[in-house]
Design a protein around this motif. Sequence first.
Motif, mmCIF file in Angstrom:
data_model
loop_
_atom_site.group_PDB
_atom_site.id
_atom_site.type_symbol
_atom_site.label_atom_id
_atom_site.label_comp_id
_atom_site.label_asym_id
_atom_site.label_seq_id
_atom_site.Cartn_x
_atom_site.Cartn_y
_atom_site.Cartn_z
ATOM 1 N N VAL A 209 42.504 11.810 27.578
ATOM 2 C CA VAL A 209 43.494 10.473 28.089
ATOM 3 C C VAL A 209 43.627 9.585 26.917
ATOM 4 O O VAL A 209 42.826 9.266 26.296
ATOM 5 N N LEU A 210 45.012 9.551 26.492
ATOM 6 C CA LEU A 210 45.435 8.791 25.447
ATOM 7 C C LEU A 210 45.356 7.174 25.553
ATOM 8 O O LEU A 210 45.596 6.531 26.625
ATOM 9 N N PRO A 211 45.606 6.394 24.301
ATOM 10 C CA PRO A 211 45.735 5.117 24.339
ATOM 11 C C PRO A 211 46.696 4.266 25.418
ATOM 12 O O PRO A 211 47.915 4.943 25.636
ATOM 13 N N GLY A 212 46.400 3.435 26.250
ATOM 14 C CA GLY A 212 47.466 2.660 27.132
ATOM 15 C C GLY A 212 47.505 3.298 28.248
ATOM 16 O O GLY A 212 48.285 2.798 29.225
ATOM 17 N N VAL A 213 46.937 4.489 28.808
ATOM 18 C CA VAL A 213 47.134 5.097 29.931
ATOM 19 C C VAL A 213 46.520 4.433 30.985
ATOM 20 O O VAL A 213 45.331 4.056 31.093
ATOM 21 N N THR A 214 47.290 4.324 32.435
ATOM 22 C CA THR A 214 46.454 4.046 33.706
ATOM 23 C C THR A 214 46.848 5.268 34.588
ATOM 24 O O THR A 214 47.996 5.827 34.620
ATOM 25 N N ILE A 215 45.489 5.595 35.011
ATOM 26 C CA ILE A 215 45.698 6.854 36.168
ATOM 27 C C ILE A 215 45.620 6.213 37.299
ATOM 28 O O ILE A 215 44.407 5.579 37.801
ATOM 29 N N GLY A 216 46.240 6.329 38.332
ATOM 30 C CA GLY A 216 46.214 5.577 39.881
ATOM 31 C C GLY A 216 45.313 6.346 40.722
ATOM 32 O O GLY A 216 44.742 7.501 40.496
ATOM 33 N N GLY B 192 44.663 18.149 36.051
ATOM 34 C CA GLY B 192 44.347 19.432 36.008
ATOM 35 C C GLY B 192 43.275 19.622 34.433
ATOM 36 O O GLY B 192 43.514 19.028 33.467
ATOM 37 N N ALA B 193 42.570 20.599 34.523
ATOM 38 C CA ALA B 193 41.632 21.011 33.217
ATOM 39 C C ALA B 193 42.607 21.128 32.005
ATOM 40 O O ALA B 193 43.904 21.704 32.203
ATOM 41 N N GLY B 194 42.301 20.729 31.010
ATOM 42 C CA GLY B 194 43.191 20.979 29.585
ATOM 43 C C GLY B 194 44.254 20.091 29.506
ATOM 44 O O GLY B 194 44.801 20.267 28.417
ATOM 45 N N SER B 195 44.494 19.096 30.591
ATOM 46 C CA SER B 195 45.666 18.236 30.335
ATOM 47 C C SER B 195 45.570 17.282 29.207
ATOM 48 O O SER B 195 44.470 16.576 28.903
ATOM 49 N N VAL B 196 46.568 16.761 28.536
ATOM 50 C CA VAL B 196 46.586 15.448 27.834
ATOM 51 C C VAL B 196 47.631 14.555 28.292
ATOM 52 O O VAL B 196 48.737 14.782 28.750
ATOM 53 N N VAL B 197 47.022 13.350 28.884
ATOM 54 C CA VAL B 197 47.619 12.527 29.321
ATOM 55 C C VAL B 197 48.143 11.470 28.599
ATOM 56 O O VAL B 197 47.293 10.489 27.996
ATOM 57 N N SER B 198 49.269 11.130 28.355
ATOM 58 C CA SER B 198 49.920 10.442 27.501
ATOM 59 C C SER B 198 50.899 9.165 28.117
ATOM 60 O O SER B 198 51.139 8.439 27.354
ATOM 61 N N LYS B 199 51.027 9.261 29.186
ATOM 62 C CA LYS B 199 51.787 8.549 30.100
ATOM 63 C C LYS B 199 50.913 8.094 31.610
ATOM 64 O O LYS B 199 50.325 8.932 31.968
ATOM 65 N N ASP B 200 51.248 7.068 31.923
ATOM 66 C CA ASP B 200 50.446 6.717 33.200
ATOM 67 C C ASP B 200 50.932 7.832 34.495
ATOM 68 O O ASP B 200 51.897 8.424 34.404
ATOM 69 N N CYS C 294 50.715 15.929 30.021
ATOM 70 C CA CYS C 294 50.474 15.767 31.546
ATOM 71 C C CYS C 294 51.624 15.261 32.403
ATOM 72 O O CYS C 294 52.068 14.228 32.110
ATOM 73 N N ARG C 295 51.733 15.846 33.303
ATOM 74 C CA ARG C 295 52.932 15.553 34.463
ATOM 75 C C ARG C 295 52.641 15.814 35.850
ATOM 76 O O ARG C 295 52.171 16.839 36.288
ATOM 77 N N PRO C 296 52.836 14.696 36.862
ATOM 78 C CA PRO C 296 52.624 15.017 38.221
ATOM 79 C C PRO C 296 53.359 16.504 38.606
ATOM 80 O O PRO C 296 54.532 16.623 38.335
ATOM 81 N N VAL C 297 52.631 17.163 39.348
ATOM 82 C CA VAL C 297 53.457 18.486 39.870
ATOM 83 C C VAL C 297 53.591 18.275 41.493
ATOM 84 O O VAL C 297 54.222 19.164 42.328
#
Length: 196
Positions: free
Chosen positions: A143-150, A156-164, A176-179
Amino acid sequence: MDAEERIARGMLYTESDAAFLADRRRADLLFEYNRTPPGAVDRRTQLLGRILGSVGRNPVVASPLHAAYGSNVHLGDDFYGNVNLTFVDDVEIRIGDGVMIAPSCTLTTTGHPVHPQLRQDYNRFSEPIVLADKVWLGSNVVVLPGVTIGSGAVIGAGSVVSKDVPPMVVAVGVPCRPVRDITDADLTQRQPPGLG
C-alpha cells in the motif's frame, strides 16, 4: 516553512530535516517484541502498546514486525497482522477495527522523487495511509503513500495499491483496481481466486 510543516503537507524533506523525529523511533522495542515468545501474549500486547501510537483491544501481530517508527501506527480493535508486516510510518497509518493483513505486506507512507538529483540526503515525501474497518489485505500487498482503503474492501495477493479503493469491493493487480463488488452472494462461498 519549517520541516514539520513540509512533512505535514506532503512536500519533500530530507533525512537531516527529519532528525527532530528520531526520538519517536521504536527500534529497540521492536527488537524486543520480535524476540518475545508467541505464547507470552500479555508481554507482547504490552510491548505493542509501547511501540505503536495506539492499539485497540485483542491485537494479534505475528513476528517479525517491522516499522520505521512504530509510533505513527494506530490499530483498531481485533487487528490481525501476519508475519513480516512492515510499516514505513514516517507519518500516520490509521487502521480500523477488524482488519486482517496476510503475510509479507508493506504499508509505506513514504516515497522518493523520481529524478536522482532530488534524492540526496534521502529526500522524500510522506502521506498518511488509512485502512477502514474490516479491510483484508492478501499476502504480499503493498500500500503506497496517501492511499485510503474503504470499509470491507479486499485486496488480492500481490497487489500494489497506489490509489484509493472504495468500500466493499474486491480489488487486485499492479496497479490495484476494483474488479467487483462484494455482495450477499459472497456469504455462501469461500473466496474468489487470487486472494489469500
